[in-house]
Design a protein around this motif. Structure first.
Motif, mmCIF file in Angstrom:
data_model
loop_
_atom_site.group_PDB
_atom_site.id
_atom_site.type_symbol
_atom_site.label_atom_id
_atom_site.label_comp_id
_atom_site.label_asym_id
_atom_site.label_seq_id
_atom_site.Cartn_x
_atom_site.Cartn_y
_atom_site.Cartn_z
ATOM 1 N N ALA A 61 0.776 -1.219 0.000
ATOM 2 C CA ALA A 61 0.000 0.000 0.000
ATOM 3 C C ALA A 61 0.815 1.280 0.000
ATOM 4 C CB ALA A 61 -0.960 0.002 1.180
ATOM 5 N N CYS A 62 1.891 1.313 0.756
ATOM 6 C CA CYS A 62 2.551 2.595 0.958
ATOM 7 C C CYS A 62 4.048 2.422 1.133
ATOM 8 C CB CYS A 62 1.962 3.266 2.202
ATOM 9 S SG CYS A 62 2.616 4.895 2.575
ATOM 10 N N MET A 63 4.801 3.301 0.479
ATOM 11 C CA MET A 63 6.246 3.349 0.688
ATOM 12 C C MET A 63 6.637 4.789 0.978
ATOM 13 S SD MET A 63 7.888 0.688 -2.034
ATOM 14 C CE MET A 63 9.416 0.718 -1.084
ATOM 15 N N ALA A 64 7.727 4.952 1.689
ATOM 16 C CA ALA A 64 8.087 6.295 2.137
ATOM 17 C C ALA A 64 9.586 6.442 2.337
ATOM 18 C CB ALA A 64 7.363 6.613 3.439
ATOM 19 N N TRP A 65 9.975 7.696 2.435
ATOM 20 C CA TRP A 65 11.328 8.068 2.855
ATOM 21 C C TRP A 65 11.233 8.809 4.181
ATOM 22 C CZ3 TRP A 65 15.700 6.445 0.573
ATOM 23 C CH2 TRP A 65 15.623 5.971 -0.746
ATOM 24 N N PHE A 66 12.095 8.420 5.088
ATOM 25 C CA PHE A 66 12.253 9.103 6.360
ATOM 26 C C PHE A 66 13.701 9.572 6.465
ATOM 27 C CE2 PHE A 66 8.454 8.233 8.986
ATOM 28 C CZ PHE A 66 7.761 7.421 8.109
ATOM 29 N N ARG A 67 13.956 10.469 7.404
ATOM 30 C CA ARG A 67 15.330 10.883 7.671
ATOM 31 C C ARG A 67 15.506 11.108 9.158
ATOM 32 N NH1 ARG A 67 15.294 16.887 4.783
ATOM 33 N NH2 ARG A 67 14.018 17.973 6.365
ATOM 34 N N GLN A 68 16.759 10.979 9.573
ATOM 35 C CA GLN A 68 17.074 11.182 10.974
ATOM 36 C C GLN A 68 18.444 11.827 11.084
ATOM 37 O OE1 GLN A 68 16.864 7.657 13.443
ATOM 38 N NE2 GLN A 68 16.552 8.896 15.266
ATOM 39 N N ALA A 69 18.463 13.010 11.674
ATOM 40 C CA ALA A 69 19.708 13.712 11.934
ATOM 41 C C ALA A 69 20.177 13.378 13.349
ATOM 42 C CB ALA A 69 19.497 15.215 11.777
ATOM 43 N N PRO A 70 21.463 13.517 13.618
ATOM 44 C CA PRO A 70 21.980 13.201 14.958
ATOM 45 C C PRO A 70 21.242 13.979 16.044
ATOM 46 C CG PRO A 70 23.780 13.476 13.429
ATOM 47 C CD PRO A 70 22.543 13.877 12.694
ATOM 48 N N GLY A 71 20.794 13.273 17.062
ATOM 49 C CA GLY A 71 20.117 13.913 18.176
ATOM 50 C C GLY A 71 18.666 14.275 17.931
ATOM 51 N N LYS A 72 18.151 13.916 16.757
ATOM 52 C CA LYS A 72 16.765 14.236 16.426
ATOM 53 C C LYS A 72 15.966 12.968 16.169
ATOM 54 C CE LYS A 72 17.607 18.846 14.522
ATOM 55 N NZ LYS A 72 17.330 19.775 13.389
ATOM 56 N N GLU A 73 14.647 13.108 16.239
ATOM 57 C CA GLU A 73 13.777 11.982 15.963
ATOM 58 C C GLU A 73 13.704 11.727 14.449
ATOM 59 O OE1 GLU A 73 10.691 12.355 19.748
ATOM 60 O OE2 GLU A 73 9.972 12.571 17.710
ATOM 61 N N ARG A 74 13.376 10.492 14.123
ATOM 62 C CA ARG A 74 13.175 10.158 12.717
ATOM 63 C C ARG A 74 11.908 10.854 12.228
ATOM 64 N NH1 ARG A 74 14.350 4.076 10.863
ATOM 65 N NH2 ARG A 74 16.171 4.684 12.086
ATOM 66 N N GLU A 75 11.992 11.476 11.063
ATOM 67 C CA GLU A 75 10.854 12.226 10.549
ATOM 68 C C GLU A 75 10.502 11.796 9.123
ATOM 69 O OE1 GLU A 75 11.431 16.402 9.973
ATOM 70 O OE2 GLU A 75 13.390 16.165 9.033
ATOM 71 N N GLY A 76 9.223 11.832 8.824
ATOM 72 C CA GLY A 76 8.774 11.507 7.484
ATOM 73 C C GLY A 76 9.120 12.614 6.515
ATOM 74 N N VAL A 77 9.634 12.218 5.362
ATOM 75 C CA VAL A 77 10.001 13.179 4.319
ATOM 76 C C VAL A 77 8.971 13.161 3.204
ATOM 77 C CG1 VAL A 77 11.725 13.745 2.575
ATOM 78 C CG2 VAL A 77 12.449 12.964 4.854
#
Length: 126
Positions: free
Chosen positions: A32-48
């Motif tokens: 159903a769904c595919m996505a890209w996420f990102r995570q910078a040092p010291g931050k939470e993973r976020e949806g892009v």
């Protein structure tokens, strides 16, 4: 068994472009769904960005809207993220994710996704 393998991360200067790829194994095209996420040092993973099966719907975070484009190939075996006008704040580890749930309004929820890649590093220098 589902396996996701990202590639394409690199170091670029502000204003540059990159295209990330995610090779998908064992995930059926009807997923159903595919996505890209990102995570910078010291931050939470976020949806892009996210894309529904058949690419009928796409979703973007406000921070990348107009600069990034998510797509998937016709056979749905590769997911892409075209990133233009890159900024230093885009620097992060980028992850590909997949789920058999619908994207919908919850597309950016980490918990929505069952399958994850190992990540590819993007660094944008000023």
């Amino acid at each position: 068994q589902v396996r996701l393998v990202e590639s394409g991360g690199a170091s670029v200067q502000t204003g540059g472009s990159l295209r990330l790829s995610c090779a998908v194994f064992g995930y059926t095209p009807s997923g159903a769904c595919m996505a890209w996420f990102r995570q910078a040092p010291g931050k939470e993973r976020e949806g892009v960005a996210a894309i529904s099966s058949g690419a009928y719907s796409t979703y973007y975070s406000d921070s990348v809207k107009g600069r990034f484009t998510i797509s998937r190939d016709g056979a749905k075996s590769v997911l892409y993220l075209q990133m233009n006008s890159l900024k230093p704040e885009d620097s992060a580890m980028y992850y590909c994710a997949a789920t058999y749930n619908l994207c919908g309004g919850s597309w950016y929820w980490v918990s929505l996704f069952s399958y994850w890649g190992q990540g590819t590093q993007v660094t944008v220098s000023s």
